[in-house]
Design an enzyme around this catalytic site. Structure first.
Site, PDB file in Angstrom:
ATOM      1  N   LYS A 116      -4.164  14.453 -11.648  1.00  0.00           N
ATOM      2  CA  LYS A 116      -3.591  14.438 -12.725  1.00  0.00           C
ATOM      3  C   LYS A 116      -2.614  15.132 -13.903  1.00  0.00           C
ATOM      4  O   LYS A 116      -1.837  15.589 -14.594  1.00  0.00           O
ATOM      5  CB  LYS A 116      -4.849  13.680 -14.439  1.00  0.00           C
ATOM      6  CG  LYS A 116      -5.916  12.825 -13.508  1.00  0.00           C
ATOM      7  CD  LYS A 116      -4.977  11.521 -13.487  1.00  0.00           C
ATOM      8  CE  LYS A 116      -5.741  10.152 -12.998  1.00  0.00           C
ATOM      9  NZ  LYS A 116      -4.523   9.318 -12.946  1.00  0.00           N
ATOM     10  N   TYR A 139     -10.274  15.798  -9.287  1.00  0.00           N
ATOM     11  CA  TYR A 139      -9.693  14.510 -10.243  1.00  0.00           C
ATOM     12  C   TYR A 139      -8.537  15.700 -11.388  1.00  0.00           C
ATOM     13  O   TYR A 139      -7.348  15.478 -11.167  1.00  0.00           O
ATOM     14  CB  TYR A 139     -10.595  14.194 -11.503  1.00  0.00           C
ATOM     15  CG  TYR A 139      -9.920  13.048 -13.077  1.00  0.00           C
ATOM     16  CD1 TYR A 139     -10.266  12.135 -12.367  1.00  0.00           C
ATOM     17  CD2 TYR A 139      -9.455  13.729 -14.173  1.00  0.00           C
ATOM     18  CE1 TYR A 139      -9.148  11.224 -13.306  1.00  0.00           C
ATOM     19  CE2 TYR A 139      -9.590  13.194 -14.655  1.00  0.00           C
ATOM     20  CZ  TYR A 139      -9.344  11.562 -14.891  1.00  0.00           C
ATOM     21  OH  TYR A 139      -8.342  10.802 -15.314  1.00  0.00           O
ATOM     22  N   ASP A 166       0.570  -1.167  -0.304  1.00  0.00           N
ATOM     23  CA  ASP A 166      -0.051  -0.216   0.061  1.00  0.00           C
ATOM     24  C   ASP A 166       0.826   1.564   0.010  1.00  0.00           C
ATOM     25  O   ASP A 166       1.635   1.309   0.852  1.00  0.00           O
ATOM     26  CB  ASP A 166      -0.617  -0.381   0.645  1.00  0.00           C
ATOM     27  CG  ASP A 166      -1.908   1.114   1.956  1.00  0.00           C
ATOM     28  OD1 ASP A 166      -1.343   2.040   0.585  1.00  0.00           O
ATOM     29  OD2 ASP A 166      -2.745   1.501   2.290  1.00  0.00           O
TER      30      ASP A 166
END
Length: 308
Positions: free
Chosen positions: A184, A180, A78
């Protein structure tokens, strides 16, 4: 005379986030070139991550790397947990004593998107938005912070920050919603900054984006397989410009094998751009240019066939 590709024989690679999609394909293509590839992720044969897909595991990815000609090593990790990442890097150091290629492909945020695209920041679920930033930004920062001391031990290391969209495309477009967009764009800036820091060690950092990726999850969404994906084009015409994960995988393998790759340092690149530079193709022999097609579609009605 053998045709076996051994251009990366002796190289040690870490693909963080290699359970499926771009990460899996990148790992396999590095293996195809003869590299040793440590592959990480949270979905194993014993445990499923929050993504909720049991059909792809890191053990399977490692087996595909080995079958392709490299050596695949699965390490459940993780990347939000610094202790787990430290243990991973420590193992690579003990077993190999070097790291030549780091691919930061951790994401796993598709399940957080849902109907969130197009919503204002204050309309979004805050917990989901922050989780998106954890998965897409914090994981990359934790991994680079921990792995780079091993990578810079030998000159010429390569860091690849996998994202969605080129710097040129994202600079003038708002990517769906604030969280988002941040998730990105951050890897693009990370590649720029890491490129500056790695320069004195002869290292190279780039941001790399596929086009419209036919990941396992995307194929499931459209009810098709990699063999039948064209059946979805009738309902979604733009899917004709999509590309298989092999394409971006070959892009990373070509970068890793290029002794002159430092010319790309700090740059934002696409799989199509590198295909034009290095001459590789997608699995079907085509060279799709999804970002060129998308930009052309903003002012006209391009034919996808002209961008393959």
């Amino acid at each position: 005379m053998t045709t076996e590709n051994t251009s990366l024989a002796g190289r040690v690679c870490l693909v963080a986030g290699a359970t499926r999609g771009a990460g899996r394909a990148i790992a396999v293509q590095l293996g195809t070139a003869g590299a040793t590839v440590y592959v990480t992720g949270r979905t194993t044969r014993e445990k499923i991550s929050e993504v909720g897909r049991a059909t792809e595991t890191i053990e399977e990815t490692a087996e595909l790397v080995t079958a392709a000609g490299g050596e695949g090593i699965a390490v459940p990790t993780d990347h939000l947990d610094p202790e787990q990442v430290r243990a991973l890097v420590g193992r690579i150091d003990r077993e190999r004593g070097r790291l030549d290629v780091l691919v930061n492909d951790v994401w796993g945020g598709e399940h957080l998107i849902g109907s969130a695209f197009g919503k204002k920041t204050w309309e979004l679920d805050l917990a989901a938005g922050l989780r998106m930033l954890e998965l897409g930004v914090r994981t990359h920062a934790v991994t680079s912070h921990t792995a780079l001391p091993l990578l810079v031990r030998h000159p010429g290391g390569l860091v690849v920050e996998v994202t969605d969209g080129t710097a040129a495309y994202n600079a003038t477009r708002f990517r769906e919603n604030l969280f988002y967009d941040l998730a990105k764009n951050a890897p693009i800036r990370m590649a720029f900054g890491l490129g500056k820091e790695l320069e004195e060690y002869g290292g190279t950092a780039v941001a790399l984006t596929p086009g419209w990726l036919r990941s396992e999850q995307m194929l499931t969404t459209f009810g098709v397989t990699e063999e039948t994906w064209r059946d979805a084009v009738e309902k979604i015409p733009d899917f004709a410009i999509s590309e298989s994960p092999v394409y971006v995988g070959r892009a990373v393998a070509a970068l890793a094998a290029d002794p002159d790759r430092h010319r790309w340092n700090g740059r934002s690149l696409s799989s199509a751009e590198l295909a034009g530079e290095y001459g590789f193709t997608d699995a079907d022999g085509s060279r799709p240019d999804a970002w060129g097609f998308i930009v052309a579609g903003e002012t006209g009605q391009p034919d996808a066939a002209d961008y393959r």
